[in-house]
Motif scaffolding. Structure first.
Motif, PDB file in Angstrom:
ATOM      1  N   SER A   1       0.850  -1.186   0.000  1.00 30.92           N
ATOM      2  CA  SER A   1       0.000   0.000   0.000  1.00 30.92           C
ATOM      3  C   SER A   1       0.888   1.238   0.000  1.00 30.92           C
ATOM      4  N   LEU A   2       0.648   2.123  -0.953  1.00 30.88           N
ATOM      5  CA  LEU A   2       1.421   3.359  -1.009  1.00 30.88           C
ATOM      6  C   LEU A   2       0.789   4.451  -0.172  1.00 30.88           C
ATOM      7  N   GLU A   3      -0.433   4.188   0.311  1.00 31.47           N
ATOM      8  CA  GLU A   3      -1.142   5.174   1.127  1.00 31.47           C
ATOM      9  C   GLU A   3      -0.880   4.880   2.597  1.00 31.47           C
ATOM     10  N   ALA A   4      -0.208   5.773   3.274  1.00 32.41           N
ATOM     11  CA  ALA A   4       0.085   5.569   4.693  1.00 32.41           C
ATOM     12  C   ALA A   4       0.546   6.875   5.310  1.00 32.41           C
ATOM     13  N   ASP A   5       0.369   6.960   6.612  1.00 35.73           N
ATOM     14  CA  ASP A   5       0.891   8.103   7.362  1.00 35.73           C
ATOM     15  C   ASP A   5       2.093   7.605   8.148  1.00 35.73           C
ATOM     16  N   ALA A   6       3.153   7.340   7.424  1.00 36.73           N
ATOM     17  CA  ALA A   6       4.350   6.750   8.017  1.00 36.73           C
ATOM     18  C   ALA A   6       5.562   7.193   7.198  1.00 36.73           C
ATOM     19  N   PRO A   7       6.756   7.114   7.775  1.00 33.21           N
ATOM     20  CA  PRO A   7       7.947   7.582   7.062  1.00 33.21           C
ATOM     21  C   PRO A   7       8.495   6.596   6.041  1.00 33.21           C
ATOM     22  N   PHE A   8       7.821   5.442   5.862  1.00 28.98           N
ATOM     23  CA  PHE A   8       8.310   4.479   4.870  1.00 28.98           C
ATOM     24  C   PHE A   8       7.148   3.692   4.287  1.00 28.98           C
ATOM     25  N   ARG A   9       7.420   3.052   3.131  1.00 26.41           N
ATOM     26  CA  ARG A   9       6.486   2.124   2.505  1.00 26.41           C
ATOM     27  C   ARG A   9       7.227   0.814   2.261  1.00 26.41           C
ATOM     28  N   TYR A  10       6.456  -0.278   2.114  1.00 30.34           N
ATOM     29  CA  TYR A  10       7.056  -1.594   1.956  1.00 30.34           C
ATOM     30  C   TYR A  10       6.337  -2.326   0.828  1.00 30.34           C
TER      31      TYR A  10
END
Length: 228
Positions: free
Chosen positions: A164-173
């Motif tokens: 998921s590219l949608e997130a409120d975080a400093p990274f994606r996986y």
């Protein structure tokens, strides 16, 4: 570390700020003659891998938690900017050995600055109580990505969900598991990832292991497309 190898492979590992792309694993003899020089010894695989790619997803930890010595040895073989994503053992994620969480956290910490996110794969049906217990028991300083394999987890609220590219975080996986990836497909992924990287979001992206070294070729091409 000495290897006794003479090879045409040079330290050409691309560097793109915040982009940690690689494959799920590195220790594959069938990659010799393609990604690795023909006569590479297995103890040299990781060192050579880290000269060309900036990260790897460690899946062996899902089946047996590596020893302290193994984590330390891995860290010593790669550059300081290299990152390991480490999959949490199934004994924990299946719920039978939650007591292993402390030991797991201590061991992955032996990677030091080379530790990337922890990958938590949940194949069981949704259990919010288990998820809460798992999250509350984790070292709060660890970055965690959740891979929910059962449809009942749809819509669960966690900071980072795999792919998921949608997130409120400093990274994606990302785990890209549907090869082949032609140049058009890789260009499309580069287009999706570029805005994240431009915004300072770190991206961890791993291609599936196959007998042929297609995974590392995809990873190197994605690095190239993103400016590495």
């Amino acid at each position: 570390m000495p290897s006794g190898i003479t090879s045409a492979v040079t330290a050409t590992r691309a560097s793109v700020a915040g982009l940690y792309v690689g494959t799920s694993g590195w220790s594959y003899p069938t990659w010799r003659g393609g990604f690795y020089p023909e006569k590479t010894r297995p103890p040299d695989f990781l060192r050579l891998y880290s000269e060309r790619l900036p990260s790897v997803e460690l899946n062996t930890s899902a089946y047996q938690l590596p020893s302290e010595e193994r984590f330390t040895q891995w860290a010593e073989q790669v550059p300081i900017e290299f990152r390991f994503a480490v999959r949490m053992p199934r004994l924990i994620t299946h719920g039978s050995r939650l007591g292993l969480l402390g030991t797991f956290g201590e061991r992955v910490r032996l990677l030091g600055g080379r530790l990337g996110p922890v990958l938590v794969v949940l194949e069981r049906p949704r259990d919010d109580g288990f998820l809460l217990l798992l999250r509350d028991s984790l070292d709060p300083e660890l970055e965690v990505a959740f891979d929910f394999r059962h449809e009942s987890w749809a819509g669960v609220d966690v900071p980072v969900v795999v792919n998921s590219l949608e997130a409120d975080a400093p990274f994606r996986y990302l785990r890209l598991r549907e090869p082949p990836y032609d140049d058009a497909a890789l260009e499309a992924w580069a287009g999706r990832l570029r805005p994240l990287l431009d915004d300072g979001v770190r991206v961890y992206c791993y291609f599936k292991h196959e007998d042929e070294p297609t995974g590392p070729a995809y990873a190197e091409r994605l690095l190239e497309l993103l400016g590495g």
